[in-house]
Design an enzyme around this catalytic site. Sequence first.
Site, PDB file in Angstrom:
ATOM      1  N   ARG A   1       0.817  -1.230   0.000  1.00 42.59           N
ATOM      2  CA  ARG A   1       0.000   0.000   0.000  1.00 42.59           C
ATOM      3  C   ARG A   1       0.848   1.277   0.000  1.00 42.59           C
ATOM      4  NH1 ARG A   1      -2.239  -3.350  -1.606  1.00 42.59           N
ATOM      5  NH2 ARG A   1      -3.996  -4.510  -0.775  1.00 42.59           N
TER       6      ARG A   1
ATOM      7  N   SER B   1     -10.778  -1.185   3.642  1.00 37.24           N
ATOM      8  CA  SER B   1     -10.083  -1.626   4.865  1.00 37.24           C
ATOM      9  C   SER B   1      -9.513  -0.408   5.572  1.00 37.24           C
ATOM     10  CB  SER B   1      -8.927  -2.571   4.514  1.00 37.24           C
ATOM     11  OG  SER B   1      -9.439  -3.711   3.881  1.00 37.24           O
TER      12      SER B   1
ATOM     13  N   GLU C   1      -4.712   2.346   7.115  1.00 36.88           N
ATOM     14  CA  GLU C   1      -4.435   2.382   5.672  1.00 36.88           C
ATOM     15  C   GLU C   1      -5.067   3.664   5.106  1.00 36.88           C
ATOM     16  OE1 GLU C   1      -5.168  -1.298   3.539  1.00 36.88           O
ATOM     17  OE2 GLU C   1      -5.942  -0.169   1.819  1.00 36.88           O
TER      18      GLU C   1
HETATM   19  C1  LIG Z   1     -15.566  -0.279  -0.627  1.00 34.37           C
HETATM   20  C2  LIG Z   1     -14.074  -0.101  -0.798  1.00 34.37           C
HETATM   21  C3  LIG Z   1     -13.282  -1.178  -1.126  1.00 34.37           C
HETATM   22  C4  LIG Z   1     -11.907  -1.028  -1.295  1.00 34.37           C
HETATM   23  N1  LIG Z   1     -11.160  -2.114  -1.631  1.00 34.37           N
HETATM   24  C5  LIG Z   1      -9.832  -1.978  -1.804  1.00 34.37           C
HETATM   25  C6  LIG Z   1      -9.034  -3.094  -2.177  1.00 34.37           C
HETATM   26  O1  LIG Z   1      -9.519  -4.198  -2.378  1.00 34.37           O
HETATM   27  N2  LIG Z   1      -7.694  -2.899  -2.319  1.00 34.37           N
HETATM   28  C7  LIG Z   1      -7.114  -1.678  -2.129  1.00 34.37           C
HETATM   29  O2  LIG Z   1      -5.888  -1.561  -2.297  1.00 34.37           O
HETATM   30  N3  LIG Z   1      -7.850  -0.595  -1.775  1.00 34.37           N
HETATM   31  C8  LIG Z   1      -9.184  -0.715  -1.616  1.00 34.37           C
HETATM   32  N4  LIG Z   1      -9.933   0.377  -1.260  1.00 34.37           N
HETATM   33  C9  LIG Z   1      -9.266   1.670  -0.992  1.00 34.37           C
HETATM   34  C10 LIG Z   1      -9.127   2.607  -2.214  1.00 34.37           C
HETATM   35  O3  LIG Z   1     -10.148   2.347  -3.170  1.00 34.37           O
HETATM   36  C11 LIG Z   1      -7.751   2.467  -2.870  1.00 34.37           C
HETATM   37  O4  LIG Z   1      -6.719   2.829  -1.983  1.00 34.37           O
HETATM   38  C12 LIG Z   1      -7.641   3.332  -4.137  1.00 34.37           C
HETATM   39  O5  LIG Z   1      -6.455   2.998  -4.802  1.00 34.37           O
HETATM   40  C13 LIG Z   1      -7.622   4.832  -3.845  1.00 34.37           C
HETATM   41  O6  LIG Z   1      -7.798   5.521  -5.075  1.00 34.37           O
HETATM   42  P1  LIG Z   1      -8.459   6.972  -5.123  1.00 34.37           P
HETATM   43  O7  LIG Z   1      -8.452   7.427  -6.524  1.00 34.37           O
HETATM   44  O8  LIG Z   1      -9.770   6.962  -4.447  1.00 34.37           O
HETATM   45  O9  LIG Z   1      -7.400   7.796  -4.277  1.00 34.37           O
HETATM   46  P2  LIG Z   1      -7.671   8.856  -3.103  1.00 34.37           P
HETATM   47  O10 LIG Z   1      -8.329   8.165  -1.970  1.00 34.37           O
HETATM   48  O11 LIG Z   1      -8.317  10.055  -3.650  1.00 34.37           O
HETATM   49  O12 LIG Z   1      -6.158   9.178  -2.704  1.00 34.37           O
HETATM   50  C14 LIG Z   1      -5.332   8.191  -2.139  1.00 34.37           C
HETATM   51  C15 LIG Z   1      -3.892   8.714  -2.127  1.00 34.37           C
HETATM   52  O13 LIG Z   1      -3.459   8.842  -3.475  1.00 34.37           O
HETATM   53  C16 LIG Z   1      -3.070  10.181  -3.755  1.00 34.37           C
HETATM   54  N5  LIG Z   1      -3.461  10.440  -5.152  1.00 34.37           N
HETATM   55  C17 LIG Z   1      -4.633  10.129  -5.750  1.00 34.37           C
HETATM   56  N6  LIG Z   1      -4.562  10.406  -7.060  1.00 34.37           N
HETATM   57  C18 LIG Z   1      -3.341  10.918  -7.294  1.00 34.37           C
HETATM   58  C19 LIG Z   1      -2.652  11.398  -8.446  1.00 34.37           C
HETATM   59  N7  LIG Z   1      -3.221  11.407  -9.668  1.00 34.37           N
HETATM   60  N8  LIG Z   1      -1.378  11.847  -8.300  1.00 34.37           N
HETATM   61  C20 LIG Z   1      -0.781  11.853  -7.083  1.00 34.37           C
HETATM   62  N9  LIG Z   1      -1.371  11.432  -5.967  1.00 34.37           N
HETATM   63  C21 LIG Z   1      -2.636  10.951  -6.070  1.00 34.37           C
HETATM   64  C22 LIG Z   1      -3.765  11.039  -2.714  1.00 34.37           C
HETATM   65  O14 LIG Z   1      -3.033  12.221  -2.461  1.00 34.37           O
HETATM   66  C23 LIG Z   1      -3.735  10.098  -1.522  1.00 34.37           C
HETATM   67  O15 LIG Z   1      -2.461  10.161  -0.925  1.00 34.37           O
HETATM   68  C24 LIG Z   1     -11.316   0.251  -1.107  1.00 34.37           C
HETATM   69  C25 LIG Z   1     -12.121   1.349  -0.790  1.00 34.37           C
HETATM   70  C26 LIG Z   1     -13.497   1.185  -0.641  1.00 34.37           C
HETATM   71  C27 LIG Z   1     -14.351   2.383  -0.329  1.00 34.37           C
END
Ligand SMILES: Cc1cc2nc3c(=O)[nH]c(=O)nc-3n(C[C@H](O)[C@H](O)[C@H](O)COP(=O)(O)OP(=O)(O)OC[C@H]3O[C@@H](n4cnc5c(N)ncnc54)[C@H](O)[C@@H]3O)c2cc1C
Length: 304
Positions: free
Chosen positions: A177, A227, A297
């Site tokens: 992660r 998570s 996380e």
């Molecule tokens: C129901 C549910 C299930 C999930 N299941 C999983 C799973 O199975 N596995 C898993 O790993 N995660 C899971 N997640 C968590 C989440 O979806 C992941 O961590 C996902 O990768 C986050 O992406 P995001 O675009 O929403 O990023 P955000 O939450 O918006 O940001 C996360 C981080 O990335 C940075 N960031 C985002 N985009 C950029 C960019 N373009 N450039 C630079 N920095 C950036 C942000 O600054 C922050 O530090 C789950 C979440 C939910 C709600």
Amino acid sequence: MISQAVREALQKFVPSENILYKEPLKNHTTFRVGGEADCLIQVDSMERMPKLLSYLAKVGIPFFVMGNGSNLLAGDKGYRGIVLQISDKLNEIKAEGCRLRVQAGAFLSKAAKTACELGLTGLEFAAGIPGTVGGGVVMNAGAYDGEMRQVVEEVLVLDKEGTLLTLDNGTMEFGYRTSVVKKHPLIVAECVFLLKQGNKEEIAAKMADFQSRRKEKQPLEYPSAGSTFKRPAGYFAGKLIMDAGLAGYRIGGAEVSAKHCGFIINRGDASAADIRNLIVYVQEEVYRQFGVQLEPEVLFLGDF
Ligand SMILES: Cc1cc2nc3c(=O)[nH]c(=O)nc-3n(C[C@H](O)[C@H](O)[C@H](O)COP(=O)(O)OP(=O)(O)OC[C@H]3O[C@@H](n4cnc5c(N)ncnc54)[C@H](O)[C@@H]3O)c2cc1C
């Protein structure tokens, strides 16, 4: 507060319809909590970013890059500065043989679906992760034995001066992660996935299987950020929390999901403070009972 002079300047870099002032972050996070950001810019072009970044540096306005907000807990008092949202306005996907060139704002589910349609295997794990490709790269998102590290060939990033760099898989420093983007202020612009030829029906069946396992085991009917805690070495966070007797435990509107104790859910009226307090309570209880330190996380954004 964003002054009138700054507001006028921002319009030179970004179309005004993409600039939202006093924007509630609860509208942009899957936890559905978070107060107002002074300003939220929906980024629709990476070409405009260098000038915008150098302007923000010059006037000393902090910024935070977000994707779909699916791994964020945004504070009730919001964010003092500018949130740069890289999401569905930058979501192009181009196929080049076994490669997919994907803009950072595309949803992982869309990239996985495109791969499936093209009979390319490798992204099945990502189909149910509700984040963007940018967020997935930053977090090295993963599920069911798959993770971004296995399929990312290279990533195009902007550094804080706005210079475009290409980082190969090794330079990304993917870990559990985490990636190099968590340690350095880089903005993910694009990602190239290197996949393998596969069988369309098998890929689709695998994705459907993962989706139904999620539906069965995870409280997808409530807002959450997935998570809440990282997996501690040698344990499962959900099991530790369940064994600590915390299934269904509530603070305000925040609850340890009884369906999957690794998830903290918003029962509808949670504040960010409720969720943060519950995170701390769970950490303390698990440590008190089992001596295991749980690390969130979920990432914290702004003021609580
Ligand atoms: C129901 C549910 C299930 C999930 N299941 C999983 C799973 O199975 N596995 C898993 O790993 N995660 C899971 N997640 C968590 C989440 O979806 C992941 O961590 C996902 O990768 C986050 O992406 P995001 O675009 O929403 O990023 P955000 O939450 O918006 O940001 C996360 C981080 O990335 C940075 N960031 C985002 N985009 C950029 C960019 N373009 N450039 C630079 N920095 C950036 C942000 O600054 C922050 O530090 C789950 C979440 C939910 C709600």
